[in-house]
Write an enzyme that holds these catalytic residues in place. Structure first.
Site, PDB file in Angstrom:
ATOM      1  N   GLY A 166      30.989 -62.725 -33.220  1.00 39.60           N
ATOM      2  CA  GLY A 166      30.851 -62.264 -31.830  1.00 39.60           C
ATOM      3  C   GLY A 166      29.922 -61.060 -31.738  1.00 39.60           C
ATOM      4  CB  ALA A 167      27.172 -59.965 -33.873  1.00 42.54           C
ATOM      5  CG  ASN A 225      34.229 -58.620 -31.917  1.00 45.91           C
ATOM      6  OD1 ASN A 225      34.916 -57.888 -31.209  1.00 45.91           O
ATOM      7  ND2 ASN A 225      33.080 -59.140 -31.503  1.00 45.91           N
ATOM      8  CE1 TYR A 275      42.150 -62.572 -24.985  1.00 50.95           C
ATOM      9  CE2 TYR A 275      43.362 -60.868 -23.806  1.00 50.95           C
ATOM     10  CZ  TYR A 275      42.365 -61.236 -24.704  1.00 50.95           C
ATOM     11  OH  TYR A 275      41.603 -60.264 -25.326  1.00 50.95           O
ATOM     12  CE  LYS A 292      42.098 -61.211 -28.528  1.00 48.84           C
ATOM     13  NZ  LYS A 292      41.134 -60.991 -29.615  1.00 48.84           N
ATOM     14  N   PRO A 309      42.356 -52.947 -28.535  1.00 43.98           N
ATOM     15  CG  PRO A 309      40.063 -53.319 -28.588  1.00 43.98           C
ATOM     16  CD  PRO A 309      41.360 -53.929 -29.018  1.00 43.98           C
ATOM     17  CB  VAL A 368      36.403 -52.649 -24.062  1.00 43.92           C
ATOM     18  CG1 VAL A 368      35.109 -52.062 -24.632  1.00 43.92           C
ATOM     19  CG2 VAL A 368      37.592 -52.317 -24.955  1.00 43.92           C
ATOM     20  CD  GLU A 381      27.673 -60.618 -22.168  1.00 44.79           C
ATOM     21  OE1 GLU A 381      27.949 -61.795 -22.464  1.00 44.79           O
ATOM     22  OE2 GLU A 381      26.578 -60.098 -22.432  1.00 44.79           O
ATOM     23  CG  PHE A 382      37.257 -59.338 -21.971  1.00 44.77           C
ATOM     24  CD1 PHE A 382      37.736 -60.054 -23.062  1.00 44.77           C
ATOM     25  CD2 PHE A 382      38.142 -59.034 -20.947  1.00 44.77           C
ATOM     26  CE1 PHE A 382      39.070 -60.446 -23.125  1.00 44.77           C
ATOM     27  CE2 PHE A 382      39.466 -59.424 -20.996  1.00 44.77           C
ATOM     28  CZ  PHE A 382      39.929 -60.138 -22.088  1.00 44.77           C
TER      29      PHE A 382
END
Ligand code: NDP
Ligand code: 8X3
Length: 253
Positions: A10-11, A86, A152, A156, A182, A185, A188-189
């Site tokens: 996910g870079a 990530n 979701y 997690k 986190p 943040v 683009e989430f």
């Protein structure tokens, strides 16, 4: 190569991209992964003046693509020191009775199974070498369930459980395992969660000074630069305005 090698899934945006930039400037060679090949190419071009970069273009959901991509690494890149799992997203935000099965599949397949597929190709090498550091990006959603977060959150919670399991199973081999969880943040989430609805995505951060992806990158750099005998095992990271998954102090408009 005397620099350490970090493998980041996910870079192509958000936390993964910020981490790539920071690790490039701090003595890491990088293997950067994602589905958007055009972004991978331009990030590689940008960072190659600072460090050595290889890009791998695959979908973490596709087990065969994961295996082939990682197997294609040149031999001098196979000794991965730091794995940053990530890649992931939320897809939708609905009560369970209105949930979309395609969204459920995406979250479980990407956030949970994708993390496992990637780890399966990299962790055995760490075990053989008796060294390595795995960082799994969980979420506050993996510590607290909130309304409409259902699947979701489940994905997690699974990341948190897998992280704990990895820490126990890999303990005999001196491999460090870190979970970073986190809160809000700005990346683009939310755009992904709300399927491109930019207005709705913007509202998530209304009246709040959220974390920036660079804040999490900073913590990742700190985590991977501790002495050999120190591991930061588990961290929840909030913006100051946030106290729990749903307790957020918003400034009036
Ligand atoms: P972004 O949407 O900005 O980045 C998500 C990254 O994951 C992208 O690089 C994307 O790349 C990659 N990705 C998504 N699906 C796939 C797939 N099927 N195969 C390969 N790569 C994929 O979001 P963030 O940076 O915010 O998210 C990073 C991680 O942080 C996620 O695990 C997320 O759950 C977690 N997180 C985020 C929070 C937030 O508030 N932003 C809070 C807590 C946790 P591409 O599309 O090119 O494949
Ligand atoms: C992202 C944070 O609160 O939207 O994982 O679940 S939250």
């Amino acid at each position: 190569m005397d620099k350490r090698i970090a493998f980041i899934t996910g870079a192509t945006s958000g936390i993964g991209l910020a981490t790539a930039h920071l690790l490039a400037a701090n003595n890491f060679n990088l293997i950067l992964c994602g589905r958007r090949a055009d972004r991978l190419e331009s990030i590689k071009k940008e960072l190659s003046s600072t460090t050595k970069v290889i890009t791998l273009n695959f979908d973490v959901r596709n087990k065969q693509e994961v295996i082939s991509a990682i197997a294609s690494l040149p031999v001098e890149w196979k000794k991965i020191d730091v794995l940053i799992n990530n890649a992931g997203n939320a897809h939708g935000l609905s009560p369970i009775q209105q949930g979309d099965a395609a969204d459920w599949d995406a979250m479980m397949d990407i956030n949970v199974k994708g993390l496992l597929y990637v780890s399966k190709e990299i962790v055995p090498g760490m075990v053989e070498r008796k060294s390595g550091h795995i960082i799994n990006i969980g979420s506050i959603a993996g510590k607290e369930v909130y309304a409409n977060g259902n699947v979701y959150c489940a994905s997690k919670y699974a990341v948190d459980a897998i992280t704990q399991g990895m820490r126990i199973d890999l303990n005999p081999y001196g491999i460090k395992v870190t979970g970073i969880h986190p809160g809000m943040v700005e990346t683009e989430f939310s755009l992904v969660r709300f399927k491109g609805d930019a207005e709705r995505a913007k509202n998530v951060y209304k009246g709040v000074n959220p974390l920036k992806p660079e804040d999490i990158a900073d913590i990742i750099l700190f985590t991977v630069t501790r002495p050999a005998h120190v591991v930061l095992a588990d961290m929840i990271v909030f913006p100051t305005a946030q106290a729990s998954a749903t307790t957020v102090k918003r400034d009036p408009a």
